[in-house]
Each structure stands twice: as C-alpha cells, then as structure tokens.
Design a protein around this motif. Structure first.
Motif, short mmCIF file in Angstrom:
data_model
loop_
_atom_site.label_atom_id
_atom_site.label_comp_id
_atom_site.label_asym_id
_atom_site.label_seq_id
_atom_site.Cartn_x
_atom_site.Cartn_y
_atom_site.Cartn_z
N LEU B 9 0.56 -1.17 -0.10
CA LEU B 9 -0.07 -0.17 -0.28
C LEU B 9 1.35 1.65 -0.01
O LEU B 9 0.65 1.67 -0.51
N GLU B 108 -16.64 2.41 6.62
CA GLU B 108 -16.64 1.97 8.09
C GLU B 108 -16.72 0.69 8.65
O GLU B 108 -15.92 0.65 9.47
N HIS B 109 -16.91 -0.16 7.80
CA HIS B 109 -17.12 -1.73 7.28
C HIS B 109 -16.94 -2.50 7.20
O HIS B 109 -17.13 -3.82 7.78
N CYS B 110 -15.57 -2.53 7.01
CA CYS B 110 -14.87 -3.88 5.85
C CYS B 110 -13.70 -4.54 7.18
O CYS B 110 -13.28 -4.32 7.55
N ALA B 111 -13.98 -5.30 6.81
CA ALA B 111 -13.59 -7.14 8.08
C ALA B 111 -12.30 -7.55 7.35
O ALA B 111 -11.92 -8.33 7.51
N LYS B 112 -11.83 -6.25 6.42
CA LYS B 112 -10.91 -7.22 5.73
C LYS B 112 -10.29 -8.70 5.51
O LYS B 112 -9.39 -8.78 5.70
N ARG B 133 -6.10 -6.07 -6.70
CA ARG B 133 -7.31 -6.83 -5.44
C ARG B 133 -8.20 -5.58 -4.69
O ARG B 133 -7.45 -4.50 -4.92
N THR B 135 -9.88 -4.74 -2.67
CA THR B 135 -9.86 -3.60 -1.52
C THR B 135 -8.02 -3.25 -1.23
O THR B 135 -7.87 -1.99 -0.43
N TYR B 136 -7.18 -3.37 -2.41
CA TYR B 136 -5.92 -2.38 -2.78
C TYR B 136 -6.72 -0.69 -2.77
O TYR B 136 -5.74 -0.20 -2.43
N GLU B 139 -8.50 0.55 0.68
CA GLU B 139 -7.92 0.66 1.68
C GLU B 139 -7.14 1.87 1.99
O GLU B 139 -6.65 2.53 2.77
N ARG B 143 -8.03 4.30 4.38
CA ARG B 143 -7.14 5.38 5.67
C ARG B 143 -7.26 6.52 5.20
O ARG B 143 -6.52 7.29 6.48
N HIS B 160 -6.07 1.77 12.51
CA HIS B 160 -7.55 1.74 10.75
C HIS B 160 -5.85 1.62 9.78
O HIS B 160 -6.13 1.32 8.63
N GLY B 161 -4.52 1.65 10.26
CA GLY B 161 -3.47 1.85 9.38
C GLY B 161 -2.95 3.29 8.64
O GLY B 161 -3.60 3.94 8.82
#
Ligand code: SF4
Ligand code: SF4
Lengths: 311, 537
Positions: B9, B108-112, B133, B135-136, B139, B143, B160-161
């Motif tokens: 990331l 607010e709700h991604c469980a990754k 991906r 979620t790349y 994400e 953030r 959250h990173g």
C-alpha cells in the motif's frame, strides 16, 4: 473493589448502547441516496427473487401493484445473521473460523439475557427460581454460556492465526485488527478461567448480577472472575468504536443499499425528501459543474455546461 | 508464473515515477482452447516514451486518463490540496447526498476478509496481481478517510493503518480508479455489504467534480459532447435522421419488409432511445428494432431533441452532475412528446442510468415511466405478435449478461425467454444471470482506447469473459460452425468487437457477436432469410 466492577460493567454497557445508537442514528439520518441496489433482492416477488429478477421484468411495471415479499426478506436476513450465509458461500475457509466466533457471540448475548432475567426474577419473585425451573435455568445458562465462550475464543484464535499466516490478509491487517482479536481472546479467556477457578461457595455470575442490581458491594467476587467480567465489559464498550460494529453497518448496507429498490412516485413522500436535497448548495469546484455555493443542485442539474452563459 | 514482489500500500506514494507492477502474459490467468496456444496470445504494446514523459503513468503497464505531469512541486502541492478538499466534500451531504450513506458504510465496516477478491475478474485474470485486488484501492481511500476526513490521530492510524498523501499517490489513485469495471460483483459477495465498486466510482467522481480530471472519452468527447450536439457520437439531429433514413432503406431492402422510423410523434406510446453508437457501428440493431416494433403494431417514435436520440449517460461512471443533466434531457424529450413511456434500446448502462439511478433525480412531470426493451421484446415474442421460425437460428448461441441490466437492475429472464424460444442451440455461460462476469468493457472501458489501454482491457479486464465465451462454445470451436454471442448492450458489444478481433476469434473460430433483436428478425418468417449476415463488423 466490588463497586469498581459494578461501575465498569454498567458504564461499559451504557457506552455500548449509546455509542451503538449514535452510530445507527448517524447512518439512518444520512440523506436518501440514489438507488444502488444489487440483485437478487429477496423482497421481490418469489418467482422473480429466485433468479434475481426485479419488477423491471414486467411489461408496464408501473401499472402493477408492487410486491414486498416479507417472508423472502426475513429468510434472507436470518440466513445471513445466524449462519453468515454469504461468507459460507464465497469464503468457506474463513467461515469455518468466523462462524464459530459469531455464533459464540450470539450465545454469549443470549447468556447475558438469561443471567439478567434470572437476576431480576431473584429480586422481584425469588420463589419462581426456587424449584426445578431455577435449576434448569442455571444449567441452561451454564451450557449456553460455556459454549459461547468456547466457540468465541476458538473462533478468535482461528481468525488470529489466519490473519497472521495468510499472505492475502497480512498486507491489510493493522495493529488494531490484531489487537481486536487478541482482546477477545484475552478478555473472554480470563473470564473463562475465572469461571472455572471459582470456588464452589464463591459468588458466581448470577450473584454478581443480583449484587449489581441491588448495588450490594458486599459481594466478594473472586479476583480472576472479577478481572474477566471487567475486561469483557470494557471490550463491549470498545466495539462500537471499531469496524466490529458491522452488525449495525450491515443492517444499513443490506436494507438501505443492496435491497433498497423503493420507487420514487410522483407526489410521493420520497419526492418531498428529494426536493429538500435538490435545494442543497454544492461547492464542487471543477469548472463544468458550475457550482458556486449559491446555486442549488436543481440549478446545477439543469445547467448545460456547454452553453456560455450560466442559466 | 513469475514470482514478483507484490506492491505494498505504501508504494502508492513512491516518488520514483516508476510503475508499481509489470505484467507478462505468463502471469495471466490461463485461457482455454484455442487461446491456450501461446502463439495465439498477443504481445502488449509498451507505453511510448513520449506518453511516459508527458503523463502520469506510474501505476502499471498502461495509462487510461492521461493526466499531464505537473511542472513544479508547487503545482503538485496545489493538486494534492484540491484532492483533499474534494475528499472532504465527498463526505458532506450538500455535495454528495447522492451516495453519502453507502460510501460511509463502505468506509467504516470492511472486515478485510478478502472474500471480495475471489469474485473480481480483474484480480483473477491478472494472475491475482495485488494492485488489482478490490481492497487495495479501497484500503488507500479508507485510510485517507480516517486520517483526513475523520481527522484521526495516532490511535486512528494504529487502528485503521496510515497513509502518506502526496502527488504520486493522488496521480496513481486517479489511474487506479480506472482499473475497476464497477461491475459490483465483489459487492455481491461481501459478507458485510461493503462495495469496492462504489469506492472506485466515488473516487472518479471526486477527480471529476473537484479537480476536473476524467477520462477524455467519458467527459470531453462523452457527456460534454452529448450535451453540446446531442450525442457523444457527434451526430446532430439532422445527421442522425439522415442515418436512420439510410438504415430504414437498408433494412427494407434486406428484409423485404417496408420499414420507416417515425420521428417526434407526439402522443406515441413509446419513445425509443437507442445508444446512438448503434446507429453508426451496428445499424442492423436500430433497423431490427424499427422492423419489430412496426410489425408488432406498437405506437412508437424516436426523438430529435438534444440527447433525446442518444441514451448514453456516461455520468453514471464518473460524475453525478453530468449524470443528472443527461437524465433530465432524456426525460424532457419524453415529456415534450407526451409519450406514455421511455423504452431503452439495447444498452445496459443507459438502462441503469435512466431507469434506476435517475429515479431519484427525476421528479414531478419528468418522472415518466422507463422500461427495458428486453421486457418489451419478450412480450412481443412470447405473446405471438410475430411469426417466428426458430430453425432460422439454428446455430450455437450464448448470452452475455450486461452487469448494468442484470446484477444491477434485475432484468434477467426476459432476454433468456426470447433466446430459449427462438434459438434451439442456446447454451448458457457459467456463471450467468446475476452472477455473471463483466465483459471487461464496463464503466467506460469499452470506449477508452488511449495509449495501449486496449491491451490492458483485452488481456486483463476482458479475460474472464473470454474464458466464459470459449467455455460456452467449447464443443463447437471449429470454424465450420458459425457461433453467435448475443450481447444486448452496445458497450459490451464494443468490447466484444474489439476483443474478438484482437484474438482473431472471428477469422479462426467463427465467433460473431450481436444484439438480441437481430436474432428475432432473423427468425421472422415474413422476412427474407439471412438477416444476420455472417460477416465481421
Ligand atoms: S470489502 Fe467485504 S469482502 Fe472485501 S475485504 Fe472488506 S469485508 Fe471482506
Ligand atoms: S466492481 Fe468489479 S471490477 Fe471493480 S473491484 Fe469489484 S469485482 Fe472487481
């Protein structure tokens, strides 16, 4: 010491309820968005829901009554809530860990309800719990609570292990994610140990609940059990501030987004809400938008950006 | 498959100006016969040195948006400032009431859990390249949201990173928002209901509505041209009328049935709006529509109002303001003619834009019922309004499900009922219906051909669909058997035309593509046989 435990438990419960409610109200108050549903929509007529169809499959659909299939929606909701259907269907490896974790939490929630119910009964009608009913309830509470703890801890361990070892998950795992799982294992682990180590004559969860309702600080809670209860309560208070509050989010992602196919009819209530939004004044600054913070959405949407003068 | 380091990331903020990944053909998801033969795989055209020098091309092997490189650090900083201002606006009701709720939920709700990745054809076809991906991209945005919109501090970064925002990150994000087909197949599988497609959509919107940055084909020569002359094809009303007249003559001659398209008929039951691209690229489609509607005795008309003869609405993919403007134009054309309903021709995104999305834009007397032509065609075919002989369609047919029409609108069965009734050799692709895969041209890619972008969309975004098509025709790949890929959507047809040609699947395996209504005319007994011409077009 006992008073402190009572304070932690009640304050945590309050924080959980208030913070969860604030989150839910925040989502609910968001403006109605443009439609963005995803099929299948389970409240469609059963013959259409089966293949994921919508009322758009019907000729002159607006001349037919709309069908809201409550049973279909409830079935889909229950399958999703109780069994995490989507996860089982699309990611069974994770489901094997996630399902015990979530189901364990449901059992723990059920246990809390049973414990509180028994405590209130002890206060208002102790005779009810005197006979075999009380004994049965006690056994039931222990079984459900024990299973809940075991499943949740095992599930959290499985999830943590996967998070630490799976190459696909690692880049997206933050320190917070690891902490969250560790917190479940830690808090519930201490609680489990506290319950197991509790001397037979020492106050248990039932006594603590009754004591809390009476604010009886003379109850001598064994140390490890007290720590377990306090940690579990703190964990509860922490949840609404993290993505683990997805039990709230999921209600909205499903009902207010994926399954929201509500139709805008002329002169209907939705139109009134939309009229309010069309009066908002956007400030987007790209030139073609022609927004200046004064012109409304209605003005902007009826402006042709290729024409020289602003309308 | 080569073992390469995965982009992290944090690499999005790298200042070295180099792409984060490079894909070789060996990395890609394997294809079935006949494309399992390496000789039939195509090499990628590298980006030209001039493109690399002038434009921000530091994401991967291609470039979709052609953002000019800022000349100075001050310019870069100004752009970053605009980006952050736009990011904030994305989360205010005044600016983004249109999608605020779903966007916040997705933030607010991604469980990754990465369930979504397994559903994404871009990720799978690329050989599971991390950059693609779902979620790349999400994400990074997530953030940014927690840091710059929620103003989270250290604790938030821990939870959250963290992310470092600079111009290279913004520039790469612009490109990355155009590596998603917004097909929302991933959202369908997300256990929480998080929508990575929506996040790509909202990013594009931020870039367009705040920074004035969008793919040229969608904005400048897309929605802007449509609002200026009436159609993104550049056709004015006069030109389109001329073309339709020519199509009527052609169709009459070819079918032996007199066809005359009615224009601007006040009080007609149906205002038919085609994707005007059909008129230029696949004239047999509007011709077939004219023939079928006339033969079925439908009271219908076309409109020569601005945008009234072109159903496209590219705003759907990148800009809510442009979406609303074009939808209003469509509705105004219908209102002027006092028609009972608007029927959308074979164009998926036009269906979705006007029927579903714009439902909460069109109020009062602009709220005129909209219907799918597939539903109307089903009624015409199944209720015996035409004399049809299925043996005229005695060739293998498979059906592509345009995402916008099917997963995103629920028009699943009408087109199937028609093909089942008139195509004896119909076979489904797997999976199909609401579980379909995107053609790879979704969200505007089919009309985006800058630099070497087509190489990307045929190798990567279209690859899964290619696999499905070859699978559906696996038993009849021999060139002696003509095969028909039915795609009731202009955008998908554009992708198929280019992709089938790229892999030589017409010349070598006789796979042709076309719409649904052409199959109906081909089966009409009142029509001279052979409406479908087995020629490449
Ligand atoms: S978007 Fe959904 S499926 Fe994807 S990682 Fe997040 S929670 Fe999992
Ligand atoms: S919307 Fe489609 S292309 Fe985009 S990430 Fe999801 S599955 Fe992939």
């Amino acid at each position: 010491m006992t008073a402190l435990i009572y304070v932690v438990i009640s304050a945590s419960a309050l924080v959980f309820v208030v913070a969860t409610a604030v989150r839910a109200v925040g989502y609910a108050r968001a403006p109605l968005h443009l439609r963005w549903e995803l099929y299948p929509v389970p409240h469609e007529a059963p013959d259409r829901a089966a293949h994921g169809g919508s009322y758009f499959e019907t000729l002159d659909w607006w001349t037919h009554p709309t069908h809201f299939n409550v049973v279909g929606e409830l079935k889909a909701m229950l399958a999703e809530m109780l069994f995490l259907k989507a996860l089982r269907e699309f990611n069974v490896r994770l489901w094997r860990r996630s399902f015990p974790f979530h189901f364990g939490l449901y059992l723990l929630f059920g246990t809390v309800v049973l414990v509180l119910g028994a405590a209130v009964t002890t206060l208002v009608a102790p005779a009810v719990l005197a006979g075999s009913f009380g004994a049965t309830l006690d056994v039931l509470t222990r079984v459900i609570g024990g299973a809940g703890l075991a499943l949740t801890i095992a599930g959290a361990l499985g999830l943590l292990h996967r998070r630490l070892t799976d190459e696909d998950l690692r880049p997206y795992t933050t320190a917070g994610d690891l902490f969250n799982l560790a917190a479940f294992i830690g808090a519930l682990g201490v609680l489990a140990v506290g319950l197991l180590l509790r001397p037979a004559d020492a106050p248990g969860v039932h006594a603590v609940a009754v004591g809390l309702l009476r604010w009886d600080t003379s109850v001598q809670v064994p140390g490890v059990l007290a720590a377990g209860l306090a940690l579990a309560a703190l964990l509860l208070a922490y949840i609404p501030f993290t993505h683990m509050s997805h039990f709230v989010g999921k209600y909205f992602t499903y009902h207010a987004v994926r399954w929201d196919d509500a139709i805008n009819t002329r002169g209907g209530a939705m139109e009134r809400r939309l009229a309010e939004y069309l009066a908002y004044r956007p400030t987007w600054s790209a030139p073609h938008v022609r927004a200046d913070g004064v012109r409304t959405w209605a003005d902007v949407a009826t402006t042709n950006p290729t024409e020289g003068a602003k309308r | 498959m080569t073992d390469k380091p995965k982009p992290r990331l944090a690499d999005m903020s790298r200042r070295d100006g180099r792409p984060l990944i490079h894909i070789e053909n060996d990395d890609l998801m394997p294809l079935p016969a006949p494309l399992n033969d390496p000789a039939r795989e195509r090499p990628w055209t590298p980006l030209s040195p001039q493109a690399v020098e002038r434009y921000e091309c530091a994401l991967d092997d291609t470039c979709a948006v052609s953002v000019p490189k800022p000349a100075t650090r001050a310019e870069e900083d100004a752009l970053v400032g605009k980006f952050l201002a736009g990011l904030e606006k994305l989360f205010t009701r005044e600016n983004n009431w249109t999608f605020l709720q779903p966007l916040v939920l997705s933030m607010e709700h991604c469980a990754k859990c990465q369930t979504c990745a397994e559903a994404c054809h871009v990720f799978e076809a690329s050989g599971r390249n991390e950059l693609y991906r779902p979620t790349y991209r999400s994400e990074i945005v997530r953030r940014l949201y927690f840091k710059y919109v929620k103003h989270g501090g250290l604790l938030s970064a821990w939870q959250h990173g963290d992310v470092k925002v600079n111009w290279p990150l913004v520039a790469r994000l612009i490109e990355l928002s155009y590596r998603c087909n917004i097909c929302r197949r991933c959202a369908q599988t997300c256990p929480i209901g998080v929508d990575n497609g929506l996040i790509a959509h909202e990013l594009r919107k931020l870039f367009s509505q705040e920074m004035g940055i969008a793919a040229k084909e969608l904005h400048e020569t897309g929605s802007m041209l449509q609002l200026k002359v009436g159609s993104s094809t550049g056709m004015s009303a006069e030109v389109v009328k001329d073309n339709i007249q020519f199509i009527d003559e052609e169709t009459s001659e070819r079918t032996g049935v007199k066809v005359e398209t009615p224009w601007d008929v006040e009080g007609a039951d149906v205002l038919l709006i085609h994707n005007a691209g059909e008129i230029l690229a696949w004239p047999e489609n509007p011709g077939a529509f004219a023939l079928v509607l006339t033969a079925a005795g439908i009271s219908w008309t076309l409109s020569s109002e601005l945008a009234g003869y072109d159903s496209i609405n590219y705003g759907l993919w990148y800009d809510d303001v442009q979406l609303a403007r074009v939808a209003v134009k469509h509705a105004e054309a219908a209102k002027k003619l006092k028609v009972k309903k608007i029927v959308l021709g074979e164009c998926g995104h036009a269906h979705k834009a006007l029927s579903v999305i714009a439902d909460r834009v069109l109020t009062g007397d602009l709220n005129i019922p909209r219907e799918s032509s597939l539903t109307l065609l089903r009624d015409i075919v199944m209720n015996g309004h035409l004399k049809l002989d299925p043996s005229r369609n005695d060739f293998p047919v498979t059906l592509h499900d345009p995402c916008n029409l099917v997963r995103l609108m629920g028009v699943v069965e009408p087109q199937r009922e028609v093909v089942r009734a008139i195509c004896p050799k119909f076979r489904e692709m797997e999976p199909h219906g609401v579980d379909n895969y995107c053609c790879g041209g979704g969200s505007g890619f089919a009309i985006m051909s800058g630099h070497n972008f087509p190489d990307w969309r045929f190798h990567v975004s279209g690859r899964k669909k290619l696999q499905q098509i070859l699978g559906a025709f696996a038993d009849c790949l021999d060139p002696s058997i003509p095969k028909y890929l039915c795609a009731p959507c202009s955008n998908c047809k554009g992708q198929f035309r280019d992709m089938l040609a790229y892999y030589d699947l017409w010349e070598q395996n006789r796979i042709l593509y076309g719409g649904l209504v052409e199959l109906i005319v081909n089966a009409m007994t009142d029509v001279t046989p052979g409406f479908i011409e087995w020629e490449w077009h």
